[in-house]
Design a protein around this motif. Structure first.
Motif, short mmCIF file in Angstrom:
data_model
loop_
_atom_site.label_atom_id
_atom_site.label_comp_id
_atom_site.label_asym_id
_atom_site.label_seq_id
_atom_site.Cartn_x
_atom_site.Cartn_y
_atom_site.Cartn_z
N SER A 109 -20.11 35.24 106.59
CA SER A 109 -20.94 36.40 106.88
C SER A 109 -22.40 35.99 107.08
O SER A 109 -22.87 34.99 106.52
CB SER A 109 -20.86 37.43 105.75
N ILE A 159 -13.96 39.37 109.98
CA ILE A 159 -14.74 39.83 108.84
C ILE A 159 -15.31 41.23 109.05
O ILE A 159 -16.03 41.74 108.20
CB ILE A 159 -15.89 38.85 108.51
N HIS A 160 -14.98 41.88 110.18
CA HIS A 160 -15.48 43.25 110.37
C HIS A 160 -14.65 44.21 109.54
O HIS A 160 -13.58 43.87 109.03
CB HIS A 160 -15.46 43.64 111.85
N PHE A 161 -15.16 45.44 109.37
CA PHE A 161 -14.54 46.40 108.46
C PHE A 161 -13.76 47.50 109.18
O PHE A 161 -13.35 48.47 108.54
CB PHE A 161 -15.61 47.05 107.58
N TYR A 168 -10.33 48.60 107.74
CA TYR A 168 -10.16 47.82 106.51
C TYR A 168 -9.39 48.61 105.46
O TYR A 168 -9.66 49.78 105.20
CB TYR A 168 -11.52 47.41 105.94
N TYR A 175 -19.72 49.98 108.06
CA TYR A 175 -20.53 49.00 108.79
C TYR A 175 -21.71 48.58 107.91
O TYR A 175 -22.29 49.40 107.20
CB TYR A 175 -21.05 49.61 110.09
N ASP A 226 -20.54 42.10 107.64
CA ASP A 226 -19.43 42.11 108.58
C ASP A 226 -19.78 41.46 109.92
O ASP A 226 -19.16 41.75 110.93
CB ASP A 226 -18.95 43.54 108.82
#
Length: 566
Positions: free
Chosen positions: A85, A253-255, A258, A547, A552
């Motif tokens: 990140s 690694i983005h949300f 999620y 976000y 992220d």
């Protein structure tokens, strides 16, 4: 002045009542009944000097749980490799006993916090992030100068009669000793001892070749002689856990979309309980780890306003405007008055949790007053071609008129719904969309109107009617477009001309243009003159997602803008 103060107090009381109801439904933290006692660290094994510690395959840190300045618990932790990140973080893996102690010590007025003690005696704040039944993750800001463990190392477990060492670090012993030497506690898991060597939990287990073979996770006693033992998690299983946590080598690694993995939990800090309860009540996805603590945001919510707000008469607070269009000043007073008496907020619920909320328009239909709105209000989340009959509907007309609603009519092809109101509203001005007016022409300049769901503020933005284009995500040939900019709260709201005439009903597809269904089509659908078989899945609503902008975002991703030289 006294009247405004009374209204302000009434609004504050209403907000408190809502918070109390959420707390009652989702559970409240207990009041502090007995003062906590200070945790006493117990030494075990032999003290190890810094010369020997330097040969360790990883750094060992101490993790302590505090309530204010009182230590409640302390154990050890092992640094993990730095993540990808953009926000620089240092993560430590430790025993799940730390999470268990944290949860058991929570009260309504607690001041729980985690401190990380580094080998040089430096203290940094830590955040308890994720845990399962064996391990927990503590994260601190910044990349600390520590030697991380290679969890993907193929370590070989010793034989049954082989020697193993369990290592841990004391939190305060390092500071209290009158020496500057680095000290580690190392214990051979044989023999017996008094009490529990909590400091060993979360520390590494070393094999005969001094390579890490696992992490200590729990201790106990066994056999008639009450022999003490430490159970540890093999390195292979620890590596599997970290991959499941999306900490070790995550694919992304983005949300967006999620969800916590099965068997993995996140800590809700006491100071965040009210916000978490509100998120649950609104039916929103739970925040990923650290997002709330580091001020992340939930995007595409129903609470996002647009354009310019207009408060109802007697509203005691100042109103913020998202634009400088001066929308309401451009409309005649009688137009504004009519809008305020016919535009409502309408929501659907699964039990206590909200499912959908949007705007509705009070209209005359079959000699009674009903609400015209979007069928997304009742559309099933599992099947776009069906409605959810289990949903309860609530209609809100500020400042105080609320009533249950009943679905009377719907057309999923055109995304239209008609909801009746069980209680008669007063001082309303329903729109007669069926009234024919030969002088009416389609106005080019229009206003998109919505109703904010919590406080009931009117919201509006101006624009112009445009021709339909290919890029509209709501693929219905009868839709038209306007340049009015709206958010999800404006779904189902009216598009009107500057003289107050009803032009159509707005939808939202997250673009600069706003699609709307013209009045003429709505009248035809409600008059049952249309029975086209259009695919109903062409009415998507932008999904919610969390976000942050640093948590992220991959630090290794570099977007190169320019021309490729030949």
């Amino acid at each position: 002045m006294l009247r405004y103060r009374a209204r302000e107090e009434a609004l504050s009381a209403a907000v408190k009542k809502e918070c109390d109801a959420e707390e009652e439904h989702y559970g409240r933290l207990p009041d502090r009944s007995v003062p906590c006692t200070t945790f006493e660290e117990r030494q075990f094994g032999d003290l190890v000097t810094s010369d020997i510690a330097r040969d360790f395959p990883c750094t060992v840190v101490s993790l302590a749980l505090f309530d204010g300045d009182m230590m409640l618990y302390a154990c050890s932790g092992i640094p993990l490799p730095h993540g990808r990140s953009k926000l620089e973080l240092t993560r430590y893996v430790t025993s799940a006993c730390l999470a268990t102690e944290y949860i058991s010590k929570r009260y309504r007025d607690d001041k729980l916090r985690i401190e990380v003690c580094l080998p040089n005696g430096q203290k940094v704040d830590g955040f308890l992030e994720l845990y399962n039944r064996h391990v927990a993750i503590v994260t601190s800001l910044g990349e600390q100068n520590v030697h991380s463990v290679d969890v993907e190392l193929q370590a070989v477990l010793p034989s049954s009669d082989g020697e193993m060492l369990a290592a841990g670090r004391a939190f305060r012993l390092l500071v209290d000793l009158p020496t500057a030497q680095e000290r580690l506690n190392v214990w051979k898991p044989v023999g017996s001892y008094e009490g529990g060597p909590v400091a060993v939990l979360g520390g590494p287990v070393l094999g005969e070749d001094k390579r890490i073979i696992g992490m200590n996770i729990d201790f106990g006693h066994d056999g008639p002689r009450d022999i003490a033992y430490v159970s540890f998690l093999p390195l292979t299983l620890l590596c599997r856990y970290l991959k499941r946590f999306r900490i070790l080598n995550p694919e992304e690694i983005h949300f967006r979309g999620y969800l916590l993995p099965s068997g993995v939990h996140t800590i809700v800090h006491s100071g965040s309980m009210k916000r978490i309860n509100r998120i649950k009540h609104y039916g929103y996805p739970m925040p990923p780890p650290l997002v709330l603590q580091f001020n992340g945001e939930l995007c595409n919510t129903f609470e996002e306003c647009f354009g310019e707000s207009l408060a109802w008469k007697g509203y005691p607070f100042n109103v913020r405007c998202c634009t400088n269009q001066g929308v309401w000043m451009q409309l005649r007073k009688d137009v504004v008055k009519d809008i305020s008496r016919r535009v409502v907020s309408i929501a659907s619920f699964h039990g206590y949790e909200r499912y959908f909320v949007c705007t509705g328009l009070l209209i005359k239909w079959h000699r009674r007053t009903v609400v015209l709105t979007s069928a997304s209000l009742v559309r099933s989340c599992s099947n776009d071609e069906e409605i959810d009959n289990a949903l309860k509907i609530e209609v809100f007309l500020p400042p105080k008129q609320r009533a249950s609603g009943k679905l009377e009519f719907y057309n999923l092809n055109y995304n239209i719904a008609i909801v009746s109101v069980e209680k008669k509203f007063i001082s309303i001005c329903p729109e007669d969309i069926f009234k024919k007016d030969s002088t009416r022409k389609l106005s080019r300049k229009v206003v998109a109107v919505g109703r904010e769901s919590r406080k009931g503020l009117l919201i509006a933005s101006t624009g112009e009617v445009k021709r339909s284009d290919k890029d509209c995500k709501l693929d219905c040939k009868d839709l038209k477009l306007s340049t009015c900019k709206i958010k999800k709260a404006g779904i189902g709201g009216p598009l009107i001309s500057f003289d107050g005439s009803f032009v159509g009903m707005n939808f939202f597809d997250r673009r600069m243009l706003t699609p709307f269904l013209p009045r003429s089509k709505i009248v035809q659908v409600l008059g049952s003159k249309i029975s086209l078989s259009l695919p109903s899945e062409r009415w998507p609503v932008p999904e919610l997602y969390w976000y942050h902008g640093l948590l992220d975002v991959d630090r290794n991703f570099h977007k190169h803008i320019g021309r490729i030289l030949q």
